[in-house]
Design a protein around this motif. Structure first.
Motif, PDB file in Angstrom:
ATOM      1  N   ASP A 117      -2.682  -4.412 -10.451  1.00 24.46           N
ATOM      2  CA  ASP A 117      -3.706  -3.525  -9.886  1.00 24.46           C
ATOM      3  C   ASP A 117      -2.997  -2.359  -9.211  1.00 24.46           C
ATOM      4  O   ASP A 117      -2.191  -2.549  -8.299  1.00 24.46           O
ATOM      5  CB  ASP A 117      -4.543  -4.316  -8.885  1.00 24.46           C
ATOM      6  CG  ASP A 117      -5.695  -3.492  -8.322  1.00 24.46           C
ATOM      7  OD1 ASP A 117      -5.852  -2.334  -8.744  1.00 24.46           O
ATOM      8  OD2 ASP A 117      -6.420  -4.015  -7.447  1.00 24.46           O
ATOM      9  N   ARG A 118      -3.288  -1.102  -9.666  1.00 22.87           N
ATOM     10  CA  ARG A 118      -2.610   0.084  -9.132  1.00 22.87           C
ATOM     11  C   ARG A 118      -3.546   0.912  -8.258  1.00 22.87           C
ATOM     12  O   ARG A 118      -3.179   2.035  -7.882  1.00 22.87           O
ATOM     13  CB  ARG A 118      -2.135   0.988 -10.290  1.00 22.87           C
ATOM     14  CG  ARG A 118      -1.287   0.251 -11.308  1.00 22.87           C
ATOM     15  CD  ARG A 118      -0.714   1.261 -12.278  1.00 22.87           C
ATOM     16  NE  ARG A 118      -0.082   0.635 -13.425  1.00 22.87           N
ATOM     17  CZ  ARG A 118       0.760   1.258 -14.240  1.00 22.87           C
ATOM     18  NH1 ARG A 118       1.057   2.516 -14.027  1.00 22.87           N
ATOM     19  NH2 ARG A 118       1.280   0.644 -15.261  1.00 22.87           N
ATOM     20  N   THR A 119      -4.719   0.443  -7.933  1.00 21.77           N
ATOM     21  CA  THR A 119      -5.708   1.281  -7.243  1.00 21.77           C
ATOM     22  C   THR A 119      -5.273   1.681  -5.834  1.00 21.77           C
ATOM     23  O   THR A 119      -5.566   2.776  -5.379  1.00 21.77           O
ATOM     24  CB  THR A 119      -7.060   0.549  -7.159  1.00 21.77           C
ATOM     25  OG1 THR A 119      -6.859  -0.726  -6.541  1.00 21.77           O
ATOM     26  CG2 THR A 119      -7.643   0.342  -8.548  1.00 21.77           C
ATOM     27  N   ALA A 120      -4.621   0.813  -5.123  1.00 21.46           N
ATOM     28  CA  ALA A 120      -4.190   1.142  -3.748  1.00 21.46           C
ATOM     29  C   ALA A 120      -2.771   0.617  -3.580  1.00 21.46           C
ATOM     30  O   ALA A 120      -2.542  -0.477  -3.083  1.00 21.46           O
ATOM     31  CB  ALA A 120      -5.108   0.520  -2.734  1.00 21.46           C
ATOM     32  N   ASN A 142       0.835  -1.204   0.000  1.00 21.92           N
ATOM     33  CA  ASN A 142       0.000   0.000   0.000  1.00 21.92           C
ATOM     34  C   ASN A 142       0.863   1.245   0.000  1.00 21.92           C
ATOM     35  O   ASN A 142       0.543   2.268   0.614  1.00 21.92           O
ATOM     36  CB  ASN A 142      -0.958   0.008   1.185  1.00 21.92           C
ATOM     37  CG  ASN A 142      -0.229  -0.128   2.513  1.00 21.92           C
ATOM     38  OD1 ASN A 142       1.012  -0.254   2.528  1.00 21.92           O
ATOM     39  ND2 ASN A 142      -0.960  -0.076   3.624  1.00 21.92           N
TER      40      ASN A 142
END
Length: 685
Positions: free
Chosen positions: A665-668, A630
């Motif tokens: 996945d780069r969202t968080a 994160n």
């Protein structure tokens, strides 16, 4: 009282007592309805004779009338009961239902009531007149309407009974003719005497001779019971048995002529049309049967050739009557099916013997504990030149001490529970002293009519030797593989140490980081080989333990602060092939290295997660590796596939090597999901 009446009375008294004895005798036996109906008839005639006797012996007018009324119990019921007896004797019992019997007895009961109440209506005797003024004189009974109705009813039933008996006489064997003739006479004689009384042919006023006809019938019945077994098997029962039995029967008289034959004898072409023929005529085309007849034995098996082509079992029984030879009974039974079964059994036994002789396995049959059959292969396994040498020997004498207990346990299980037991390994000591390994199966069988155990054994001594050699070879191979993994691990650790030493003399930070990455890659591969070296499985490793160790080593390699950056490893126990484990270990090394180096710059805090689990997709078992953080994430517009970073290039290249799919996945922060299908078993065994 006239002397003549006294004599007649005494005769009827004696007759009544005989009839009473027959009634009680039959009632006590009562093994069938025939006995019961006969007993009722005898009781009926007993009342008739007793009443008539006491009427003769009485001197008082009123007493005479009373006893003649008593006699009407028999007068009214004798004919119906005789008819019922004939129906039962002729096997017409289906008509003797309670309702039908009750109907037959309605009129007799009415007649009895009318006789006892005659004073009020005179329907039986309109008048009763003494033949003289002398004391005890015979009475002349005028016959009224009720009397003639009873006579007509009785005569009708007697005639119907005669018809049944005559038909029975024509189709019954001669042995029962005497019975039937006596039954005919038992009805005909009282009928004649009744006609004599009612037509006054005798010319003796007041003398009813019908009871004397009944006396004669009673004597005939007694003779029939004790001499001709009247109440034994009846003709119709004999006929039913004789005509329906499946075996053929032929009865010849003492002159060797056929006098009776049943339908089953047609199996050899002899029918009722042949009755009266001499045996030489009947058996002209049956030479074996004729030979048997001429030289009689109790039993023999003969072949009836064309056109019958059957095997028959023939039995001969001589027939005697009071020690006088009367003829013989020839019984024949078709045993063609039995002969075919015997032939099939013989052929089956021959096939079994041939198969057992050709079998490469030893086949033995044991009764008790002794061998009673052994094929050729048995001699070779047990060290004999000839299988006959095994016969009579105790089977347990060949077992090695290590196998005796197991052999006896299986033996008892087969004999007691009659179970077939599969093959197990045992040791035996052959006749020449060699210790051999055999595989033996046990099965319960019947041999020559006795319970036995069949053993099938094969010599596996050579196979056991090869197995031992193979185990030894595999052990040596395992040791060699362990040594190879150990040396590869040591060489990789040497490379890591060299890179570590070399990096100390490099001042450029970027160059030193490259050396550090190379050290970690070498370390990850060395850990794989170390796990294989320490594992009993030299091709697969338990990957969850490896991931935990690798993550800890990398964490401390980059001197990460556990207060600032936390590492969460959540993995399932999975066995991975070495060809998958090495590239996957390098992928994990690159992903964790990037997280530790770039995700949390400065004093930034965060968490790194590693997940590794099996799952099912479209019925296929797959594995998924997830490494996420994160942290600050990848730069905007950064394409990892086009990056010239060696670490990212290795990730995608090694993923293609194990046919894995990569999802970013780069969202968080940054999360890499790598899923693939492993050919080896996922689960730890």
């Amino acid at each position: 009282m006239a002397a003549q009446q006294l004599v007649l009375g005494i005769i009827l008294i004696i007759s009544a007592l005989i009839l009473l004895y027959l009634a009680i005798y039959s009632l006590r036996k009562r093994s069938s309805n025939l006995y019961f109906y006969f007993s009722l008839l005898m009781f009926s005639v007993f009342f008739w004779c007793l009443g008539s006797a006491l009427e003769f012996l009485s001197s008082d007018f009123g007493a005479k009338v009373f006893w003649i009324q008593i006699s009407y119990i028999g007068v009214a019921t004798a004919a119906p009961l005789w008819f019922i007896l004939i129906l039962e004797y002729g096997q017409y019992g289906k008509y003797l239902k309670p309702a039908n019997i009750g109907t037959l007895m309605i009129l007799p009961l009415v007649i009895i009531v009318l006789a006892f109440t005659n004073n009020f209506h005179g329907l039986i005797w309109p008048s009763i007149t003494p033949t003289s003024d002398a004391t005890g004189a015979l009475l002349i009974y005028a016959h009224g309407l009720g009397y003639w109705i009873n006579i007509g009813y009785s005569f009708l039933l007697l005639i119907l009974g005669f018809v049944i008996l005559l038909r029975l006489l024509m189709k019954s064997p001669r042995i029962y003719h005497n019975q039937i003739l006596i039954l005919l006479l038992s009805g005909f004689i009282p009928l004649v005497f009744s006609v004599l009384y009612n037509t006054d042919i005798l010319g003796i006023p007041g003398l009813d001779v019908t009871p004397f006809g009944l006396t004669i019938s009673g004597f005939l019945m007694a003779v029939s019971i004790f001499k001709f077994s009247l109440l034994g098997i009846r003709p119709i029962a004999y006929e039913t048995l004789f005509n329906t039995i499946k075996n053929g029967f032929m009865v010849f008289d003492k002159e060797d002529k056929l006098i009776d034959v049943n339908p089953a004898a047609e199996m050899i072409g002899i029918t009722t049309s042949d009755v009266g023929k001499h045996f030489t005529q009947l058996m002209d085309n049956l030479p074996d049967l004729m030979k048997f007849y001429q030289n009689p034995e109790e039993e023999s098996v003969v072949y009836a050739g064309d056109p019958f082509n059957i095997w028959i079992r023939v039995q001969s029984t001589l027939l005697y009557d009071n020690n006088e030879f009367k003829g013989r009974l020839i019984a024949i039974q078709d045993i063609s099916k039995l002969k075919r079964v015997e032939k099939d059994f013989s052929e089956s036994e021959e096939r079994y013997k041939n198969l057992s002789e050709l079998s490469p396995d030893a086949i033995l049959v044991v009764i008790g504990e002794n061998i009673v059959f052994a094929n050729k292969a048995s001699a070779k396994i047990y060290g004999f030149d000839n299988p006959d040498a095994l016969l009579g020997k105790n089977i347990f004498s060949f077992y090695h001490p290590d196998s005796v207990e197991l052999a006896k346990k299986r033996w008892n299980k087969v004999l007691v529970e009659r179970k077939v037991l599969g093959f197990v390994e045992k040791k035996i000591i052959s006749q020449d002293g060699q210790v051999k390994y055999i595989e033996v199966g046990d099965a319960p069988i019947t041999y020559n009519g006795q319970q036995a155990v069949q053993l099938v054994a094969r010599d596996i001594t050579e196979r056991k030797k090869l197995e031992e050699e193979l185990k030894k070879s595999l052990k040596e191979k395992d040791l060699m593989m362990k040594e190879i993994h150990h040396r590869v691990k040591n060489n990789l650790m040497v490379i890591q140490s060299l890179l570590n030493l070399q990096s100390r003399y490099i001042k450029d930070t970027a160059a030193r980081d490259i050396f550090k990455d190379s050290q970690n890659r070498a370390k990850s591969m060395a850990m794989i080989h170390e796990s294989l070296y320490q594992s009993s499985d030299l091709k697969r490793i338990e990957f969850s333990e490896y991931i935990n160790n690798l993550a800890n080593n990398l964490f401390y390699s980059y001197s990460a602060d556990p207060k600032r950056v936390k590492m969460d490893v959540n993995v399932d126990e999975v066995m991975l092939d070495v060809n998958t484990a090495i590239p996957l270990g390098l992928i994990i090394t690159e992903l964790l290295s990037n997280c530790l180096k770039y995700a949390f710059p400065g004093d930034k805090t965060g968490e790194i997660k590693v997940d590794f689990h099996p799952y099912t997709e479209n019925g296929e078992k797959k594995l998924k590796l997830t490494v996420s953080d994160n942290g600050i994430g990848l730069p905007e517009g950064f394409d990892p596939k086009k990056s010239d970073s060696l670490g990212l290039m290795l990730i995608y290249s090694l993923s293609e090597q194990i046919s894995a799919n990569i999802k970013l996945d780069r969202t968080a922060g940054t999360k890499f999901e790598i899923s693939f299908k492993e050919k080896a078993e996922f689960e730890k065994t």
